[in-house]
Scaffold this motif. Structure first.
Motif, PDB file in Angstrom:
ATOM      1  N   ALA A 121       0.825  -1.151  -0.110  1.00 45.69           N
ATOM      2  CA  ALA A 121       0.122  -0.184   0.157  1.00 45.69           C
ATOM      3  C   ALA A 121       0.990   1.171  -0.150  1.00 45.69           C
ATOM      4  O   ALA A 121       0.296   2.303  -0.658  1.00 45.69           O
ATOM      5  CB  ALA A 121      -1.051  -0.020   1.166  1.00 45.69           C
ATOM      6  N   ILE A 122       2.127   1.274   0.601  1.00 45.50           N
ATOM      7  CA  ILE A 122       2.872   2.234   0.634  1.00 45.50           C
ATOM      8  C   ILE A 122       3.543   2.521  -0.803  1.00 45.50           C
ATOM      9  O   ILE A 122       3.620   3.518  -1.530  1.00 45.50           O
ATOM     10  CB  ILE A 122       4.187   2.280   1.618  1.00 45.50           C
ATOM     11  N   ASP A 123       4.026   1.304  -1.234  1.00 45.39           N
ATOM     12  CA  ASP A 123       4.914   1.533  -2.537  1.00 45.39           C
ATOM     13  C   ASP A 123       4.064   1.933  -3.634  1.00 45.39           C
ATOM     14  O   ASP A 123       4.399   2.457  -4.778  1.00 45.39           O
ATOM     15  CB  ASP A 123       5.517   0.097  -2.998  1.00 45.39           C
ATOM     16  N   ASP A 124       2.806   1.286  -3.662  1.00 47.32           N
ATOM     17  CA  ASP A 124       1.939   1.591  -4.730  1.00 47.32           C
ATOM     18  C   ASP A 124       0.958   3.096  -4.558  1.00 47.32           C
ATOM     19  O   ASP A 124       0.066   3.172  -5.295  1.00 47.32           O
ATOM     20  CB  ASP A 124       0.876   0.212  -5.069  1.00 47.32           C
ATOM     21  N   ASN A 125       1.210   3.774  -3.512  1.00 48.91           N
ATOM     22  CA  ASN A 125       0.804   4.947  -3.248  1.00 48.91           C
ATOM     23  C   ASN A 125      -0.811   5.093  -3.177  1.00 48.91           C
ATOM     24  O   ASN A 125      -1.495   5.602  -3.703  1.00 48.91           O
ATOM     25  CB  ASN A 125       1.194   5.930  -4.139  1.00 48.91           C
ATOM     26  N   TYR A 126      -1.344   4.008  -2.332  1.00 46.87           N
ATOM     27  CA  TYR A 126      -2.779   3.930  -2.307  1.00 46.87           C
ATOM     28  C   TYR A 126      -3.443   5.260  -1.496  1.00 46.87           C
ATOM     29  O   TYR A 126      -4.558   5.406  -1.830  1.00 46.87           O
ATOM     30  CB  TYR A 126      -3.274   2.713  -1.186  1.00 46.87           C
ATOM     31  N   ARG A 127      -2.539   5.799  -0.746  1.00 45.27           N
ATOM     32  CA  ARG A 127      -3.204   7.145  -0.092  1.00 45.27           C
ATOM     33  C   ARG A 127      -4.335   6.823   0.639  1.00 45.27           C
ATOM     34  O   ARG A 127      -4.684   6.217   1.501  1.00 45.27           O
ATOM     35  CB  ARG A 127      -3.213   8.440  -1.163  1.00 45.27           C
ATOM     36  N   ASN A 128      -5.455   7.630  -0.101  1.00 41.11           N
ATOM     37  CA  ASN A 128      -6.848   7.788   0.652  1.00 41.11           C
ATOM     38  C   ASN A 128      -7.566   6.376   0.194  1.00 41.11           C
ATOM     39  O   ASN A 128      -8.578   6.361   0.663  1.00 41.11           O
ATOM     40  CB  ASN A 128      -7.633   9.093   0.483  1.00 41.11           C
ATOM     41  N   GLY A 129      -6.953   5.469  -0.416  1.00 41.38           N
ATOM     42  CA  GLY A 129      -7.554   4.342  -0.661  1.00 41.38           C
ATOM     43  C   GLY A 129      -6.701   3.118  -0.067  1.00 41.38           C
ATOM     44  O   GLY A 129      -7.171   1.946  -0.553  1.00 41.38           O
ATOM     45  N   GLY A 130      -6.392   3.415   0.721  1.00 45.53           N
ATOM     46  CA  GLY A 130      -5.536   2.281   1.541  1.00 45.53           C
ATOM     47  C   GLY A 130      -6.195   1.666   2.620  1.00 45.53           C
ATOM     48  O   GLY A 130      -7.238   1.228   2.569  1.00 45.53           O
ATOM     49  N   LEU A 131      -5.588   1.475   3.756  1.00 42.44           N
ATOM     50  CA  LEU A 131      -6.037   0.484   4.672  1.00 42.44           C
ATOM     51  C   LEU A 131      -7.365   1.095   5.220  1.00 42.44           C
ATOM     52  O   LEU A 131      -7.215   2.368   5.747  1.00 42.44           O
ATOM     53  CB  LEU A 131      -4.915   0.310   5.821  1.00 42.44           C
ATOM     54  N   GLU A 132      -8.339   0.237   5.297  1.00 44.66           N
ATOM     55  CA  GLU A 132      -9.702   0.411   6.035  1.00 44.66           C
ATOM     56  C   GLU A 132     -10.057  -0.725   7.091  1.00 44.66           C
ATOM     57  O   GLU A 132     -11.059  -0.042   7.824  1.00 44.66           O
ATOM     58  CB  GLU A 132     -10.669   0.614   4.882  1.00 44.66           C
ATOM     59  N   GLY A 133      -9.639  -1.691   6.790  1.00 41.85           N
ATOM     60  CA  GLY A 133      -9.830  -2.665   8.110  1.00 41.85           C
ATOM     61  C   GLY A 133      -8.867  -3.650   8.454  1.00 41.85           C
ATOM     62  O   GLY A 133      -7.772  -3.856   7.917  1.00 41.85           O
ATOM     63  N   VAL A 134      -8.955  -3.845   9.747  1.00 38.74           N
ATOM     64  CA  VAL A 134      -7.807  -4.825  10.437  1.00 38.74           C
ATOM     65  C   VAL A 134      -8.878  -5.715  11.341  1.00 38.74           C
ATOM     66  O   VAL A 134      -9.636  -5.038  11.973  1.00 38.74           O
ATOM     67  CB  VAL A 134      -6.905  -4.042  11.014  1.00 38.74           C
ATOM     68  N   GLU A 135      -8.360  -7.188  11.360  1.00 39.98           N
ATOM     69  CA  GLU A 135      -9.074  -7.942  12.160  1.00 39.98           C
ATOM     70  C   GLU A 135      -8.276  -9.049  12.705  1.00 39.98           C
ATOM     71  O   GLU A 135      -7.379  -9.728  11.813  1.00 39.98           O
ATOM     72  CB  GLU A 135     -10.278  -8.409  11.497  1.00 39.98           C
ATOM     73  N   TYR A 136      -8.578  -9.334  14.029  1.00 34.94           N
ATOM     74  CA  TYR A 136      -7.603 -10.578  14.433  1.00 34.94           C
ATOM     75  C   TYR A 136      -8.150 -11.851  14.126  1.00 34.94           C
ATOM     76  O   TYR A 136      -9.382 -12.037  14.074  1.00 34.94           O
ATOM     77  CB  TYR A 136      -7.578 -10.684  16.145  1.00 34.94           C
ATOM     78  N   TYR A 137      -7.435 -12.687  13.732  1.00 34.33           N
ATOM     79  CA  TYR A 137      -7.794 -14.040  12.847  1.00 34.33           C
ATOM     80  C   TYR A 137      -7.499 -15.058  13.911  1.00 34.33           C
ATOM     81  O   TYR A 137      -8.256 -15.494  14.646  1.00 34.33           O
ATOM     82  CB  TYR A 137      -6.825 -14.234  11.757  1.00 34.33           C
ATOM     83  N   LYS A 138      -6.103 -15.567  14.044  1.00 33.31           N
ATOM     84  CA  LYS A 138      -5.908 -16.727  15.083  1.00 33.31           C
ATOM     85  C   LYS A 138      -4.345 -16.647  15.092  1.00 33.31           C
ATOM     86  O   LYS A 138      -3.603 -16.362  14.074  1.00 33.31           O
ATOM     87  CB  LYS A 138      -6.486 -17.913  14.589  1.00 33.31           C
ATOM     88  N   ASP A 139      -3.695 -17.347  16.196  1.00 32.10           N
ATOM     89  CA  ASP A 139      -2.218 -17.553  16.214  1.00 32.10           C
ATOM     90  C   ASP A 139      -1.452 -16.397  15.928  1.00 32.10           C
ATOM     91  O   ASP A 139      -0.322 -16.478  15.244  1.00 32.10           O
ATOM     92  CB  ASP A 139      -2.136 -18.772  15.156  1.00 32.10           C
ATOM     93  N   GLY A 140      -1.856 -15.251  16.403  1.00 31.73           N
ATOM     94  CA  GLY A 140      -0.951 -13.958  16.217  1.00 31.73           C
ATOM     95  C   GLY A 140      -1.010 -13.602  14.898  1.00 31.73           C
ATOM     96  O   GLY A 140      -0.027 -12.842  14.236  1.00 31.73           O
ATOM     97  N   LEU A 142      -3.379 -11.176  11.804  1.00 33.46           N
ATOM     98  CA  LEU A 142      -4.102 -10.262  11.473  1.00 33.46           C
ATOM     99  C   LEU A 142      -4.620 -10.341   9.977  1.00 33.46           C
ATOM    100  O   LEU A 142      -3.912 -10.355   9.064  1.00 33.46           O
ATOM    101  CB  LEU A 142      -3.685  -8.784  11.553  1.00 33.46           C
ATOM    102  N   PHE A 143      -5.808 -10.037   9.944  1.00 33.34           N
ATOM    103  CA  PHE A 143      -6.412  -9.579   8.318  1.00 33.34           C
ATOM    104  C   PHE A 143      -6.072  -8.144   8.391  1.00 33.34           C
ATOM    105  O   PHE A 143      -6.342  -7.396   9.470  1.00 33.34           O
ATOM    106  CB  PHE A 143      -7.704 -10.025   8.214  1.00 33.34           C
ATOM    107  N   VAL A 144      -5.791  -7.628   6.966  1.00 36.35           N
ATOM    108  CA  VAL A 144      -5.776  -6.306   6.764  1.00 36.35           C
ATOM    109  C   VAL A 144      -6.219  -6.003   5.430  1.00 36.35           C
ATOM    110  O   VAL A 144      -6.138  -6.730   4.366  1.00 36.35           O
ATOM    111  CB  VAL A 144      -4.123  -5.609   7.101  1.00 36.35           C
ATOM    112  N   GLY A 145      -7.293  -5.041   5.493  1.00 31.03           N
ATOM    113  CA  GLY A 145      -7.982  -4.786   4.152  1.00 31.03           C
ATOM    114  C   GLY A 145      -7.736  -3.343   3.763  1.00 31.03           C
ATOM    115  O   GLY A 145      -7.535  -2.623   4.340  1.00 31.03           O
ATOM    116  N   SER A 146      -8.028  -3.201   2.404  1.00 27.07           N
ATOM    117  CA  SER A 146      -8.015  -1.888   1.709  1.00 27.07           C
ATOM    118  C   SER A 146      -9.045  -1.545   0.772  1.00 27.07           C
ATOM    119  O   SER A 146      -9.611  -2.372   0.259  1.00 27.07           O
ATOM    120  CB  SER A 146      -6.485  -1.760   1.026  1.00 27.07           C
ATOM    121  N   GLN A 147      -9.104  -0.475   0.579  1.00 26.24           N
ATOM    122  CA  GLN A 147     -10.199   0.045  -0.436  1.00 26.24           C
ATOM    123  C   GLN A 147      -9.607  -0.283  -1.526  1.00 26.24           C
ATOM    124  O   GLN A 147     -10.194  -0.749  -2.484  1.00 26.24           O
ATOM    125  CB  GLN A 147     -10.447   1.789  -0.181  1.00 26.24           C
TER     126      GLN A 147
END
Length: 247
Positions: A121-140, A142-147
């Motif tokens: 998301a940094i390298d492709d310059n997502y800016r305001n289309g970047g990270l919007e969601g994070v959620e614990y899954y299991k065993d340490g 995380l899910f991370v989601g982007s626009q």
């Protein structure tokens, strides 16, 4: 190509397996006005007695189940999603703009630390289309989601990238996430389409639910104890929706 084919086959098999069970059914809803500026993240508190929320302007607030709000933290960051680690009680935040995941340490949630970047998301310059969601899954993990590209990554707490898929076959973005370990369901919010998607952890689509009444749905929290799903709307007058479900 071979990896993509294997992933598609895994999604198909997982959907077939889940399809043997009855899927949740949405019923009616109620709505609350809540004082959480630009409400963008929701999760259940560690003791299950309230919701925890975050907003774009760098606020973390608790919300009671009847919509009463209390401030927990103010910190200068574009907070777009949050989740709870059930083992430690720590909160993890998706920070757009920076495209990093932060941690708020339990129990007082006043100590903020930078955990890892989402480098794509940094390298492709997502800016305001970047990270919007994070959620614990299991065993340490995380899910991370982007626009942008409706990407869904899996990361370890130490910043190790485990996997990445795109949900763009059915979604336009990942605006919010909630994982249920009991059912192994991953709930995905799409504010553009005004839909909730029910998925497997691998990203296979199981069901979708229309929420046309919500202006900008950016967060979701499943609450089986109360037979509902909570959805937060980031708008000029932030709102919290309670959708009754049969599970």
């Amino acid at each position: 190509m071979k990896r993509n084919i294997l992933f598609i086959l895994a999604c198909i098999l997982s959907v077939i397996s889940y399809g043997k069970n009855a899927l949740p059914i949405m019923k009616g809803h109620v709505v609350y006005d809540v004082d959480v500026e630009e409400l963008s993240g929701l999760c259940m508190s560690a003791d299950g007695t309230m919701l925890v929320s975050c907003g774009d302007q760098g606020v973390v607030k608790s919300i009671s189940f009847d919509g009463a709000v209390s401030e927990m933290l103010v910190y200068d960051a574009d907070m777009e999603g949050l989740t709870l680690d059930p083992a430690t009680g720590d909160l993890y935040l998706a920070i757009e703009g920076e495209q990093h995941v932060y941690r708020l340490a339990a129990p007082d949630y006043q100590t903020v630390s930078d955990v890892f970047p989402v480098q794509e998301a940094i390298d492709d310059n997502y800016r305001n289309g970047g990270l919007e969601g994070v959620e614990y899954y299991k065993d340490g993990i995380l899910f991370v989601g982007s626009q942008e590209h409706a990407h869904l990554w899996q990361y370890r707490f130490d910043g190790t990238l485990l996997s990445k898929v795109s949900l763009s076959d059915f979604a336009t973005e990942v605006a919010g996430l909630c994982y249920e370990p009991e059912s192994d369901y991953l709930w995905v919010m799409d504010s553009n389409m005004r839909k909730i998607f029910l998925c497997t952890p691998a990203g296979g689509l199981l069901a979708s639910y229309d929420v046309p009444m919500i202006e900008n749905a950016e967060s979701i929290c499943v609450d089986r104890a109360r037979g509902c799903v909570w959805v937060g709307s980031d708008e000029d007058s932030p709102k919290l929706y309670r959708f009754e479900f049969s599970f």
